[in-house]
Write an enzyme that holds these catalytic residues in place. Structure first.
Site, PDB file in Angstrom:
ATOM      1  CB  CYS A 255       3.250  -3.118  -2.584  1.00 20.98           C
ATOM      2  SG  CYS A 255       2.952  -3.540  -4.279  1.00 20.98           S
ATOM      3  CD  GLU A 256       2.060 -10.194  -0.903  1.00 22.51           C
ATOM      4  OE1 GLU A 256       2.965 -10.792  -0.313  1.00 22.51           O
ATOM      5  OE2 GLU A 256       0.852 -10.483  -0.786  1.00 22.51           O
ATOM      6  CG  HIS A 257      -0.068  -7.169  -5.015  1.00 23.36           C
ATOM      7  ND1 HIS A 257      -0.934  -6.466  -4.203  1.00 23.36           N
ATOM      8  CD2 HIS A 257      -0.226  -8.470  -4.698  1.00 23.36           C
ATOM      9  CE1 HIS A 257      -1.595  -7.310  -3.435  1.00 23.36           C
ATOM     10  NE2 HIS A 257      -1.191  -8.536  -3.713  1.00 23.36           N
ATOM     11  CG  HIS A 258       2.535  -3.251  -8.319  1.00 22.75           C
ATOM     12  ND1 HIS A 258       1.482  -3.251  -7.435  1.00 22.75           N
ATOM     13  CD2 HIS A 258       1.982  -3.307  -9.566  1.00 22.75           C
ATOM     14  CE1 HIS A 258       0.338  -3.299  -8.093  1.00 22.75           C
ATOM     15  NE2 HIS A 258       0.605  -3.343  -9.391  1.00 22.75           N
TER      16      HIS A 258
ATOM     17  CD  GLN B  77      -1.654   0.588   4.516  1.00 19.75           C
ATOM     18  OE1 GLN B  77      -1.398   1.008   3.395  1.00 19.75           O
ATOM     19  NE2 GLN B  77      -2.374   1.280   5.387  1.00 19.75           N
TER      20      GLN B  77
ATOM     21  CG  HIS C 281       0.134   1.414  -1.186  1.00 15.73           C
ATOM     22  ND1 HIS C 281       0.442   0.102  -0.966  1.00 15.73           N
ATOM     23  CD2 HIS C 281      -0.458   1.867  -0.048  1.00 15.73           C
ATOM     24  CE1 HIS C 281       0.027  -0.244   0.251  1.00 15.73           C
ATOM     25  NE2 HIS C 281      -0.517   0.802   0.827  1.00 15.73           N
TER      26      HIS C 281
ATOM     27  CB  CYS D 201       1.852  -0.027  -6.950  1.00 10.79           C
ATOM     28  SG  CYS D 201       0.896  -0.397  -5.481  1.00 10.79           S
TER      29      CYS D 201
HETATM   30 ZN   LIG Z   1       1.283  -2.621  -5.333  1.00 13.32          ZN
END
Ligand SMILES: [Zn+2]
Length: 213
Positions: free
Chosen positions: A103-106, A144, A172, A174
């Site tokens: 995931c590109e956020h975490h 996703q 996920h 995260c």
């Molecule tokens: Zn994430």
């Protein structure tokens, strides 16, 4: 954002008589700078209050940099397609293709399965290649929703089927390991094109079969 590109196209072994088409699929992502990544992991350990020079952590920056390189680098492959001589016009569905992405956020993994189906047009596809197409886009910093759209759009463009559909179910890390700690919760996304989008019967068949178990 990175996308796949077609590098060469040959038709058949002997100039095109058998109609088998091999498309070399490569990615156009930036190369990983391994030494810089190792330095950054060392700095991260320091910033987290850990001692990267301790014997337990001495090799960790190298391992982490190598792991991220692998998870962010899709393997090249040949997309082999065959003429649809039998005019097969029912749904072809590959269920439960493994999905591993970040995931590109975490920068934490999300993992699950993809169900990829298509209604053949002029050409059909070596089924194992559907998994390689999923990997092509999964080995990236992703969300996703975008991953799902990219797989469906890429197949629509390069296979030109009468319809294509992709469903991804993933957990996920995260969400499981931090924040709401929703362990076991799965996120479901879908993207459909062509007849799988427009024709109610085909659409329903696709979504019923992807829910099969
Ligand atoms: Zn994430």
């Amino acid at each position: 954002m990175s996308i796949a590109k077609l590098e060469r196209e040959t038709t058949g072994w002997d100039g095109g008589q058998d109609g088998i088409r091999h498309l070399r699929v490569v990615h156009d992502r930036e190369e990983v700078d391994l030494p810089a990544a190792e330095r950054a992991v060392r700095d991260l350990l320091l910033a987290l209050g850990r001692d990267p020079s301790s014997p337990h952590l001495a090799d960790t920056p190298r391992r982490v940099a190598k792991s991220f390189t692998e998870m962010l680098t899709p393997r090249e492959f040949d997309l082999t397609t065959f003429p649809n001589d039998e005019h097969y016009d029912e749904l072809v569905l590959a269920r439960s293709i493994p999905v591993q992405s970040l995931c590109e956020h975490h920068m934490l993994p999300f993992t699950g399965v993809a169900h990829v189906g298509y209604l053949p047009g002029e050409r059909i596809l070596g089924l194992s290649k559907l998994a390689r197409v999923v990997e092509l886009f999964a080995r990236d910093l992703q969300v996703q929703e975008r991953l799902t759209i990219q797989v469906a759009s890429w197949l629509q463009e390069h296979l030109a089927p009468k319809g294509v559909g992709v469903v991804i179910e993933a957990e996920h890390m995260c969400m499981s390991l931090r924040g709401v700690q929703a362990t076991g919760s799965r996120t479901i996304t879908s993207s459909v094109h062509g007849l799988l989008r427009e024709d109610a019967r085909s659409r329903q068949e696709f979504f019923t079969l992807t829910r099969g178990s």
